[in-house]
Design an enzyme around this catalytic site. Structure first.
Site, PDB file in Angstrom:
ATOM      1  N   ARG A  16      46.506  32.962  14.018  1.00  0.00           N
ATOM      2  CA  ARG A  16      47.214  31.694  14.265  1.00  0.00           C
ATOM      3  C   ARG A  16      48.713  31.907  14.427  1.00  0.00           C
ATOM      4  O   ARG A  16      49.327  31.335  15.322  1.00  0.00           O
ATOM      5  CB  ARG A  16      46.967  30.706  13.124  1.00  0.00           C
TER       6      ARG A  16
ATOM      7  N   ASN B 286      42.756  27.026  11.631  1.00  0.00           N
ATOM      8  CA  ASN B 286      41.470  27.574  11.223  1.00  0.00           C
ATOM      9  C   ASN B 286      40.500  26.425  11.020  1.00  0.00           C
ATOM     10  O   ASN B 286      40.902  25.318  10.662  1.00  0.00           O
ATOM     11  CB  ASN B 286      41.596  28.333   9.898  1.00  0.00           C
TER      12      ASN B 286
END
EC number: 3.6.1.7
Length: 91
Positions: free
Chosen positions: A18, A36
Site C-alpha cells: 500500500r 487492505n
C-alpha cells in the site's frame, strides 16, 4: 479522465504494498486510494488519464519487491474528479 477499481490478490499484505503504491501513484500524478481488505487482498481506486491509469495498473500487477501478485481484477468506475492519493484503513 478514467477511474478503475482494482483488487489484487496474492502475497500483498505485510510487504509494503500500500505504501509503495501510494508513492508510485503520487509520482504518476493519479488520484485515488488503497487499502487492505480482511480477506487478504488489497483494494484500490485509481483515477487519471488512460496512460497514467494503465501505468499504475501495470505496476499493481507486479507489486513491490517482496510481494507475489497472483491476480489483479480491474473494473471500470465512474470518475469523481478527486485529487490526491491516500492509504485508507482496512475494510
Amino acid at each position: 479522465m478514467r477511474r478503475v477499481h482494482v483488487v489484487v490478490a496474492g502475497e500483498v499484505q505485510g510487504v509494503g504494498y500500500r505504501y509503495t503504491l501510494r508513492l508510485e501513484a503520487r509520482a504518476a500524478g493519479v488520484a485515488g486510494w488503497v487499502r487492505n481488505r480482511r480477506d487478504g487482498t488489497v483494494e484500490a481506486e485509481i483515477e487519471g488519464t488512460d496512460e497514467q491509469v494503465d501505468a499504475i495498473v501495470a505496476w499493481m500487477a507486479e507489486g513491490p519487491p517482496g510481494s507475489a501478485v497472483t491476480s489483479a481484477r480491474v473494473t471500470d468506475a465512474a470518475p469523481t474528479g478527486a485529487s490526491g492519493f491516500e492509504v485508507l484503513p482496512t475494510a
